[in-house]
Design a protein around this motif. Structure first.
Motif, mmCIF file in Angstrom:
data_model
loop_
_atom_site.group_PDB
_atom_site.id
_atom_site.type_symbol
_atom_site.label_atom_id
_atom_site.label_comp_id
_atom_site.label_asym_id
_atom_site.label_seq_id
_atom_site.Cartn_x
_atom_site.Cartn_y
_atom_site.Cartn_z
ATOM 1 N N ASN A 135 4.127 -4.339 -12.139
ATOM 2 C CA ASN A 135 3.821 -4.158 -10.711
ATOM 3 C C ASN A 135 2.416 -3.588 -10.519
ATOM 4 O OD1 ASN A 135 6.219 -5.115 -9.757
ATOM 5 N ND2 ASN A 135 7.127 -3.119 -9.300
ATOM 6 N N ALA A 136 2.073 -2.618 -11.356
ATOM 7 C CA ALA A 136 0.761 -1.992 -11.259
ATOM 8 C C ALA A 136 -0.333 -3.023 -11.531
ATOM 9 C CB ALA A 136 0.659 -0.841 -12.259
ATOM 10 N N ALA B 220 -0.751 -5.179 -8.594
ATOM 11 C CA ALA B 220 -1.479 -4.481 -7.524
ATOM 12 C C ALA B 220 -2.986 -4.501 -7.804
ATOM 13 C CB ALA B 220 -0.980 -3.046 -7.405
ATOM 14 N N LYS C 29 -4.179 -7.993 -6.957
ATOM 15 C CA LYS C 29 -4.324 -8.178 -5.502
ATOM 16 C C LYS C 29 -5.610 -7.525 -5.004
ATOM 17 C CE LYS C 29 0.601 -8.431 -4.527
ATOM 18 N NZ LYS C 29 1.737 -7.547 -4.255
ATOM 19 N N ASP D 92 -1.609 3.588 -10.723
ATOM 20 C CA ASP D 92 -2.622 2.542 -10.766
ATOM 21 C C ASP D 92 -3.595 2.770 -9.627
ATOM 22 O OD1 ASP D 92 -1.988 0.798 -8.282
ATOM 23 O OD2 ASP D 92 -0.019 0.942 -9.257
ATOM 24 N N ILE E 37 -4.072 -2.077 -5.144
ATOM 25 C CA ILE E 37 -4.133 -2.320 -3.710
ATOM 26 C C ILE E 37 -3.401 -1.251 -2.877
ATOM 27 C CG2 ILE E 37 -2.113 -3.851 -3.663
ATOM 28 C CD1 ILE E 37 -5.227 -4.654 -1.675
ATOM 29 N N GLY E 38 -2.345 -0.631 -3.432
ATOM 30 C CA GLY E 38 -1.572 0.362 -2.677
ATOM 31 C C GLY E 38 -0.748 -0.264 -1.565
ATOM 32 N N MET E 39 -0.025 0.584 -0.818
ATOM 33 C CA MET E 39 0.809 0.062 0.276
ATOM 34 C C MET E 39 0.671 0.954 1.508
ATOM 35 S SD MET E 39 4.392 -0.975 -1.595
ATOM 36 C CE MET E 39 4.318 0.164 -2.968
ATOM 37 N N ASN F 234 8.745 -3.509 1.350
ATOM 38 C CA ASN F 234 8.796 -3.906 -0.067
ATOM 39 C C ASN F 234 9.811 -3.133 -0.893
ATOM 40 O OD1 ASN F 234 6.731 -5.679 0.406
ATOM 41 N ND2 ASN F 234 5.133 -4.268 -0.285
ATOM 42 N N ILE F 235 9.894 -1.833 -0.622
ATOM 43 C CA ILE F 235 10.694 -0.994 -1.514
ATOM 44 C C ILE F 235 12.101 -0.753 -0.950
ATOM 45 C CG2 ILE F 235 10.712 1.223 -2.768
ATOM 46 C CD1 ILE F 235 8.479 -0.524 -3.756
ATOM 47 N N VAL G 158 15.312 -6.598 -11.860
ATOM 48 C CA VAL G 158 15.408 -5.794 -10.636
ATOM 49 C C VAL G 158 14.088 -5.128 -10.276
ATOM 50 C CG1 VAL G 158 17.880 -5.366 -10.658
ATOM 51 C CG2 VAL G 158 16.360 -3.892 -11.979
ATOM 52 N N GLY G 159 13.039 -5.459 -11.015
ATOM 53 C CA GLY G 159 11.708 -4.970 -10.662
ATOM 54 C C GLY G 159 11.640 -3.465 -10.518
ATOM 55 N N PHE G 160 11.117 -3.043 -9.418
ATOM 56 C CA PHE G 160 10.913 -1.618 -9.162
ATOM 57 C C PHE G 160 12.191 -0.793 -9.363
ATOM 58 C CE2 PHE G 160 11.243 1.895 -6.144
ATOM 59 C CZ PHE G 160 10.173 2.677 -6.552
ATOM 60 N N TYR G 161 13.322 -1.360 -8.971
ATOM 61 C CA TYR G 161 14.585 -0.594 -9.045
ATOM 62 C C TYR G 161 14.996 -0.261 -10.473
ATOM 63 C CZ TYR G 161 14.635 -2.142 -4.263
ATOM 64 O OH TYR G 161 14.266 -2.383 -2.978
ATOM 65 N N THR H 31 -1.224 3.492 -6.295
ATOM 66 C CA THR H 31 0.169 3.933 -6.273
ATOM 67 C C THR H 31 0.485 4.783 -7.499
ATOM 68 O OG1 THR H 31 0.745 1.893 -5.116
ATOM 69 C CG2 THR H 31 2.567 3.092 -6.145
HETATM 70 P P1 ADP Z 1 8.551 -7.908 -7.416
HETATM 71 O O1 ADP Z 1 7.495 -7.224 -8.191
HETATM 72 O O2 ADP Z 1 9.332 -8.897 -8.187
HETATM 73 O O3 ADP Z 1 8.068 -8.450 -6.113
HETATM 74 P P2 ADP Z 1 9.571 -5.230 -7.114
HETATM 75 O O4 ADP Z 1 10.873 -4.704 -6.650
HETATM 76 O O5 ADP Z 1 9.141 -4.800 -8.442
HETATM 77 O O6 ADP Z 1 9.645 -6.805 -7.002
HETATM 78 O O7 ADP Z 1 8.466 -4.814 -6.080
HETATM 79 C C1 ADP Z 1 8.589 -5.116 -4.731
HETATM 80 C C2 ADP Z 1 7.260 -5.106 -4.069
HETATM 81 O O8 ADP Z 1 6.755 -3.795 -3.961
HETATM 82 C C3 ADP Z 1 6.159 -5.856 -4.799
HETATM 83 O O9 ADP Z 1 6.200 -7.233 -4.516
HETATM 84 C C4 ADP Z 1 4.898 -5.208 -4.243
HETATM 85 O O10 ADP Z 1 4.554 -5.791 -3.012
HETATM 86 C C5 ADP Z 1 5.343 -3.788 -4.005
HETATM 87 N N1 ADP Z 1 4.927 -2.924 -5.104
HETATM 88 C C6 ADP Z 1 5.639 -2.499 -6.135
HETATM 89 N N2 ADP Z 1 4.917 -1.729 -6.966
HETATM 90 C C7 ADP Z 1 3.683 -1.642 -6.421
HETATM 91 C C8 ADP Z 1 2.449 -1.005 -6.818
HETATM 92 N N3 ADP Z 1 2.345 -0.279 -7.936
HETATM 93 N N4 ADP Z 1 1.384 -1.156 -5.995
HETATM 94 C C9 ADP Z 1 1.467 -1.896 -4.857
HETATM 95 N N5 ADP Z 1 2.582 -2.518 -4.466
HETATM 96 C C10 ADP Z 1 3.684 -2.412 -5.221
#
Ligand code: ADP
Length: 633
Positions: free
Chosen positions: A37-38, A41, A44, A78, A81-83, A91-92, A124-127, A171
């Motif tokens: 994910n980092a 970002a 991006k 990282d 781009i941040g959020m 996203n989260i 599950v990515g971030f989770y 982030t």
């Molecule tokens: P995926 O990466 O498959 O889209 P995630 O659950 O891992 O699914 O993340 C969901 C969304 O959260 C990402 O698509 C991104 O937009 C945002 N995200 C997660 N981690 C970061 C990060 N470190 N910096 C910026 N955005 C992030």
């Protein structure tokens, strides 16, 4: 703004339940997911900076991973781009991934191993942070903004959002580790070296530096200093131009990447940009793994997408007969979260696999042509795989055709290894078929009584000493329009005029000995299907032939070893009418077919024929007694 409590979307809640309860067997993947994910970002940011130069600032892109035993945390940050606050909620708090609901429904119906299997395929990515953490904090500041937001959750239904201070873009994710991941059990994610190992294992080729702090001890009285080191190698070897990579670099790469101990014997570096874009870096190891042909051998290639490691041991690229090939495939056309299930049906994987298979076949053919010694070295290790490939291609003529010229066999010609083409090249004009003989080893085959005549006529025989050889050639049936003929089969005969003449004579004798042959068969009984006279023996008295369509005696042994004792050879005992023993047989027979002398003689001849084929007679003691009797007579 004060603390805001928000609910997770229903599907997210269900998914989080699964993750928090730690049904994921691979606990290490959280780091890969968060680093990935980092890295996204940072991608991006890089792309947006192209149109908005101010966004990026002057700092270099980087990812920092900091394990801390004192606070029992791992922090991943990282400067990407941040959020914004809205983006964090979008996203989260929710899962955008299509198929999530279907997946969860399917999961509800599955149980036990089936459920595990399903989960393993669903990223599950971030989770995944909640696999190892009971609380996760995410601080983020969008590039170009001044405000930052902090997201906190224990993964149970709701999360908190609040404004916070963050002095730079990007982030930061703080994982508060569950007790079991702090060194009590098998995992210690607060340990710098453990985390370094995971970064190297899963994220070595991420395109941005992944940095960590390492304590460096000074002299005794000095306090330790902190040294920042980049842990990943960053530049994937396979993305570099082939011409720039030295053989040493390739060798080192395979050792590191595949845990090989020695340099591979052959390397394949393939880049393609057709319908499917991919790069593959494959090798043939120097030695076959000890369990290469056992069920517990895990074949397969590593899979990367845009240089991010997705999974290991993907079996779907290469056919089973290339199970010895190791390496990786990197394709941007395969999504990061692809499951093994989807991989199996993926058109892209099929396209890549077919192309790789062809490439390997071509390169092996080239090795055989240009570097015979190296090919024979390869053959000694992996020839069996190619032979199994031919054997498995009974109904796949195309595959058979592409593999048949890779086969090597030892032959009676200078006892060297030969291709089928080389054998055919040496065949004399009158020889119509390709002669083969099976046995434990070359010496055993050379002792076969059937070999004598061939040797005398200067005819070359292919030695089949590996149990799979016979099966392979049975599958092949012909080569260059020439039938493959075993010299121990009942239908074997030499084509030259001289041999045909002898054969006619023997047939004439046989006509007048029908009774004798019938009685010999009766005396031996069950195991022998027929007793005949033969013209294929020279000084030998007897030999055992097998039916043209039954398994051979050596195949029968293989079947028995595979717990298949019912597939038996049809045995035909052949007698040499020009041998003194045959005259004796006639005399004894004349004295009476029911005499014990006649019966014993027949049985002994059968035992001898078995021994000549390397098969132990049913009652070796009986034979031994007879031999000692003979010696004392
Ligand atoms: P995926 O990466 O498959 O889209 P995630 O659950 O891992 O699914 O993340 C969901 C969304 O959260 C990402 O698509 C991104 O937009 C945002 N995200 C997660 N981690 C970061 C990060 N470190 N910096 C910026 N955005 C992030």
């Amino acid at each position: 703004m004060s603390v805001e409590k928000l609910q997770f979307q229903a599907e997210t809640k269900r998914l989080l339940d699964l993750v928090v309860n730690s049904i994921y067997t691979n606990k290490e993947i959280f780091l890969r997911e968060l680093i990935s994910n980092a890295s996204d970002a940072l991608d991006k940011l890089r792309i947006e900076s192209l149109t908005n130069a101010e966004l990026g600032g002057s700092d270099e892109p980087e990812i920092f991973v900091v394990p801390d035993a004192a606070t029992k945390t791992v922090t991943i940050s990282d400067n990407g781009i941040g959020m914004t606050r809205e983006e964090v909620i979008a996203n989260i708090g929710t899962i955008a991934k299509s198929g999530t609901k279907d997946f969860l429904d399917k999961l509800r119906e599955a149980s036990g191993a089936a459920a595990q299997e399903l989960i393993g395929q669903f990223g599950v990515g971030f989770y995944s942070a909640f696999i190892v953490a009971d609380k996760v904090e995410l601080l983020t500041r969008k590039a170009g903004e001044t405000s930052a937001v902090k997201w906190t959750s224990d993964g149970a239904g709701e999360y908190e959002l609040e404004d916070c201070e963050k002095d730079s873009r990007g982030t930061t994710i703080i994982l508060h580790l569950k007790e079991e991941f702090c060194g009590e059990d098998e995992y210690n994610f607060t340990d710098v070296y453990e985390i370094e190992r995971l970064v190297k294992k899963y994220s070595d080729f991420v395109r941005y530096p992944i940095k960590m702090n390492f304590e460096v001890k000074g002299k005794e009285e000095d306090a330790p200093t902190i040294e920042i080191r980049t842990v990943n190698s960053m530049k994937p070897l396979w993305t570099r131009a082939k011409s720039e990579i030295t053989r040493e670099e390739y060798d080192e790469f395979f050792k590191q990447q595949l845990h090989e101990w020695e340099e591979p014997i052959e390397i394949f570096h393939v880049k393609a940009e057709g319908t499917v874009e991919y790069t593959a870096l494959l090798c043939i190891p120097k030695h076959a793994a000890a369990n290469l042909y056992y069920a517990d051998y895990e074949a397969g290639l590593q899979l990367y997408s845009r240089h991010v490691f997705i999974m290991d041991k993907c079996k779907d690229f290469l056919p089973d007969y290339l199970r010895f090939v190791k390496g990786l495939v990197d394709s941007p056309d395969l999504p990061l979260n692809i499951s093994r299930e989807i991989l199996q049906q993926s058109r892209e994987v099929k396209v890549i696999g077919k192309a790789l298979e062809k490439n390997i076949q071509k390169q092996l053919a080239k090795m055989l042509k240009d570097d015979r010694d190296k090919y024979e070295e390869f053959w000694a290790q992996f020839g069996k795989s190619i032979k199994l490939g031919v054997y498995g291609s009974v109904f796949d003529t195309k595959l058979k055709d592409s593999l048949k010229d890779l086969l090597l066999f030892q032959t009676s010609h200078e006892k060297k290894f030969s291709t089928l083409a080389e054998y055919v090249e040496r065949m004399p004009e009158f020889q119509k078929k390709i002669y083969v003989a099976a046995g434990k080893d070359a010496a055993a085959i050379e002792r076969l009584p059937q070999m004598e005549l061939l040797r005398e006529r200067g005819l070359e025989v292919i030695y089949l000493t590996d149990p799979v050889d016979e099966f392979t050639l049975e599958a092949l049936r012909t080569y260059a329009d020439k039938e493959i003929q075993s010299i121990t089969r009942e239908n074997f005969e030499l084509d030259d005029a001289e041999s045909q003449k002898v054969k006619a004579e023997v047939e004439e004798i046989a006509k007048s000995r029908e009774d004798l042959l019938k009685d010999v068969k009766e005396a031996i009984g069950e195991p022998v299907h027929e007793v005949r006279l033969t013209s294929r023996l020279k000084s030998g008295a007897v030999c055992l032939a097998t039916g043209a369509n039954s398994p051979s005696l050596t195949m029968e042994k293989t079947f028995a070893a595979m717990n298949n004792p019912y597939l038996k050879a049809t045995q035909i005992l052949e007698l040499n009418p020009n041998h003194a023993v045959f005259k004796k047989l006639e005399d004894v027979h004349a004295r009476g077919k029911d005499s014990s002398e006649f019966k014993e003689l027949c049985k002994t001849l059968y035992s001898v024929a078995l021994l000549l084929e390397g098969v132990m007679p049913n009652d070796p003691a009986e034979l031994a007694n007879k031999v000692t009797d003979l010696l004392t007579k």
